[in-house]
Design an enzyme around this catalytic site. Structure first.
Site, short mmCIF file in Angstrom:
data_model
loop_
_atom_site.label_atom_id
_atom_site.label_comp_id
_atom_site.label_asym_id
_atom_site.label_seq_id
_atom_site.Cartn_x
_atom_site.Cartn_y
_atom_site.Cartn_z
N CYS A 58 0.85 -1.20 0.00
CA CYS A 58 0.00 0.00 0.00
C CYS A 58 0.88 1.25 0.00
CB CYS A 58 -0.88 0.03 1.25
SG CYS A 58 -2.33 -1.05 1.16
N GLU A 60 0.90 3.54 2.07
CA GLU A 60 1.37 3.80 3.44
C GLU A 60 2.64 3.01 3.75
OE1 GLU A 60 -1.64 3.13 2.44
OE2 GLU A 60 -3.14 4.36 3.45
N CYS A 91 -6.45 1.71 4.73
CA CYS A 91 -7.05 0.40 5.00
C CYS A 91 -6.71 -0.03 6.43
CB CYS A 91 -6.55 -0.63 3.98
SG CYS A 91 -4.87 -1.22 4.28
N1 THU Z 1 -4.37 0.80 -1.19
C1 THU Z 1 -3.43 1.62 -0.63
O1 THU Z 1 -2.38 1.88 -1.23
N2 THU Z 1 -3.68 2.12 0.60
C2 THU Z 1 -4.83 1.93 1.30
O2 THU Z 1 -4.91 2.29 2.47
C3 THU Z 1 -5.97 1.29 0.62
C4 THU Z 1 -5.62 0.44 -0.54
C5 THU Z 1 -4.09 0.22 -2.52
C6 THU Z 1 -3.76 -1.24 -2.48
C7 THU Z 1 -4.10 -1.65 -3.91
O3 THU Z 1 -2.96 -1.43 -4.72
C8 THU Z 1 -5.20 -0.69 -4.34
O4 THU Z 1 -5.20 0.36 -3.38
C9 THU Z 1 -6.58 -1.31 -4.38
O5 THU Z 1 -6.89 -1.93 -3.17
#
Ligand code: THU
Length: 136
Positions: A58, A60, A91
């Site tokens: 992610c 983060e 998330c």
């Molecule tokens: N994603 C993030 O980068 N951060 C979050 O807090 C929520 C989800 C990304 C992971 C994945 O590459 C895409 O969003 C779809 O879930």
């Protein structure tokens, strides 16, 4: 701590710039995150996906790596945006990451307004529990 509107705007701009570098061939859902550190630095990250979907990093994750690689410190203000610059929420797993490096007072810009991390992840599991377990 009070964060000025200008600082939030700058953080959103940095998050947007990071989002433009996202590697998202599988979801086509780019995310950029940015934060202010207690020493005045800013850190950022974008999501980096993988053919093994579950291995996806992610935005983060990249931000926290940037924080630690840059000398550590505490996160004091955090924001996260998507392709249109819209605010996103971190998330569940990333709330835990943010807690570790910002604690309850980290200010998180959510679509509904700025909230302290203690609202975003109530009753969080943090490092103090490891100590309590060890001494119980
Ligand atoms: N994603 C993030 O980068 N951060 C979050 O807090 C929520 C989800 C990304 C992971 C994945 O590459 C895409 O969003 C779809 O879930």
């Amino acid at each position: 701590m009070t964060i000025s509107d200008g600082t939030w705007t700058a953080l959103r701009a940095l998050a947007y710039e990071a989002m433009e570098r996202a590697y998202v061939p599988y979801s086509d859902f780019p995310v950029g995150a940015a934060a202010l550190v207690d020493d005045g630095r800013t850190v950022s990250g974008c999501n980096v996906e993988n053919a093994g979907y579950g291995v996806t990093l992610c935005a983060e994750c990249g931000l926290v790596s940037d924080l630690v690689r840059g000398g550590g410190g505490r996160l004091v203000a955090f924001t996260c945006v998507g392709r249109r610059g819209q605010l996103l929420v971190p998330c569940g797993r990333c709330r835990q990451l943010l807690w570790e490096h910002g604690g309850p007072d980290l200010l998180v810009e959510m679509p509904g307004g700025v909230r302290p991390m203690s609202d975003v992840l109530p009753d969080a599991f943090g490092p103090e529990y490891l100590t309590r377990e060890a001494t119980a």
